[in-house]
Design a protein around this motif. Structure first.
Motif, short mmCIF file in Angstrom:
data_model
loop_
_atom_site.label_atom_id
_atom_site.label_comp_id
_atom_site.label_asym_id
_atom_site.label_seq_id
_atom_site.Cartn_x
_atom_site.Cartn_y
_atom_site.Cartn_z
N SER A 10 0.83 -1.21 0.00
CA SER A 10 0.00 0.00 0.00
C SER A 10 0.86 1.26 0.00
O SER A 10 0.59 2.21 -0.73
CB SER A 10 -0.91 -0.01 1.23
N SER A 11 1.90 1.27 0.81
CA SER A 11 2.75 2.47 0.87
C SER A 11 3.55 2.63 -0.42
O SER A 11 3.77 3.75 -0.87
CB SER A 11 3.67 2.42 2.08
N SER A 53 0.55 6.32 9.15
CA SER A 53 0.08 4.94 9.18
C SER A 53 1.22 3.96 9.41
O SER A 53 1.06 2.96 10.11
CB SER A 53 -0.67 4.60 7.89
N MET A 54 2.40 4.24 8.83
CA MET A 54 3.55 3.36 9.06
C MET A 54 3.98 3.40 10.52
O MET A 54 4.32 2.36 11.10
CB MET A 54 4.71 3.76 8.15
N ASN A 55 3.97 4.57 11.13
CA ASN A 55 4.37 4.66 12.53
C ASN A 55 3.36 3.97 13.45
O ASN A 55 3.74 3.34 14.43
CB ASN A 55 4.55 6.11 12.94
N CYS A 56 2.08 4.05 13.13
CA CYS A 56 1.06 3.32 13.91
C CYS A 56 1.25 1.82 13.76
O CYS A 56 1.11 1.07 14.73
CB CYS A 56 -0.34 3.73 13.47
N ALA A 60 2.16 -0.91 16.68
CA ALA A 60 1.38 -2.13 16.89
C ALA A 60 2.29 -3.36 16.90
O ALA A 60 2.10 -4.28 17.71
CB ALA A 60 0.31 -2.27 15.81
N ILE A 61 3.27 -3.40 16.01
CA ILE A 61 4.22 -4.52 16.00
C ILE A 61 5.01 -4.56 17.30
O ILE A 61 5.21 -5.64 17.89
CB ILE A 61 5.17 -4.41 14.79
N LEU A 62 5.45 -3.41 17.78
CA LEU A 62 6.22 -3.38 19.03
C LEU A 62 5.38 -3.82 20.22
O LEU A 62 5.85 -4.57 21.08
CB LEU A 62 6.79 -1.98 19.25
N ILE A 63 4.15 -3.36 20.27
CA ILE A 63 3.27 -3.76 21.38
C ILE A 63 3.02 -5.27 21.35
O ILE A 63 3.12 -5.95 22.38
CB ILE A 63 1.95 -2.97 21.33
N ALA A 64 2.72 -5.79 20.16
CA ALA A 64 2.47 -7.22 20.05
C ALA A 64 3.72 -8.04 20.36
O ALA A 64 3.64 -9.08 21.01
CB ALA A 64 1.96 -7.55 18.64
N VAL A 82 15.97 -2.74 16.20
CA VAL A 82 17.34 -2.26 15.94
C VAL A 82 17.55 -2.04 14.44
O VAL A 82 18.09 -1.02 14.03
CB VAL A 82 18.38 -3.25 16.52
N ALA A 83 17.10 -2.98 13.63
CA ALA A 83 17.24 -2.83 12.18
C ALA A 83 16.44 -1.63 11.68
O ALA A 83 16.90 -0.88 10.80
CB ALA A 83 16.78 -4.10 11.48
N HIS A 84 15.27 -1.41 12.24
CA HIS A 84 14.44 -0.26 11.84
C HIS A 84 15.12 1.07 12.19
O HIS A 84 15.13 1.99 11.39
CB HIS A 84 13.07 -0.37 12.51
#
Length: 106
Positions: A10-11, A53-56, A60-64, A82-84
């Motif tokens: 999408s991005s 939207s990418m930051n949200c 969500a990935i970090l929380i999960a 770390v890679a991000h």
């Protein structure tokens, strides 16, 4: 994983659309029939929404990942984080480098 793939596709399509729209807007500016403010908004608005939207999605990935009871999931989340961060720093460094070299060439 499927959500991440969908977000990237999408991005990428949004960036492709932005690139096409930018060329169209530049042609309109040359003809004088396009307002400068709307030209800037056509560039800034999609970038803003894509980055939001990418930051949200990253949040969500970090929380999960960190709320998972699995040690492997937490380790993969740390490696991904770390890679991000390294990727963001590299992109910002490249932008600053291009900006400073363009100032020197003037």
């Amino acid at each position: 994983m499927l959500a991440m793939s969908a977000m990237l596709i999408s991005s990428l399509s949004m960036i492709r659309w932005l690139h096409t729209d930018r060329h169209w807007a530049q042609e309109q500016l040359k003809q004088g029939g396009y307002f400068f403010l709307s030209y800037l908004l056509s560039i800034v608005t999609p970038i803003f929404f894509v980055s939001l939207s990418m930051n949200c999605f990253i949040l969500a990935i970090l929380i999960a990942g960190f709320s998972s009871p699995s040690t492997i999931a937490r380790a993969v989340t740390v490696l991904w984080l770390v890679a991000h961060v390294i990727t963001k720093v590299m992109v910002l460094t490249e932008l600053v480098w291009k900006f400073t070299t363009s100032l020197k060439s003037r």
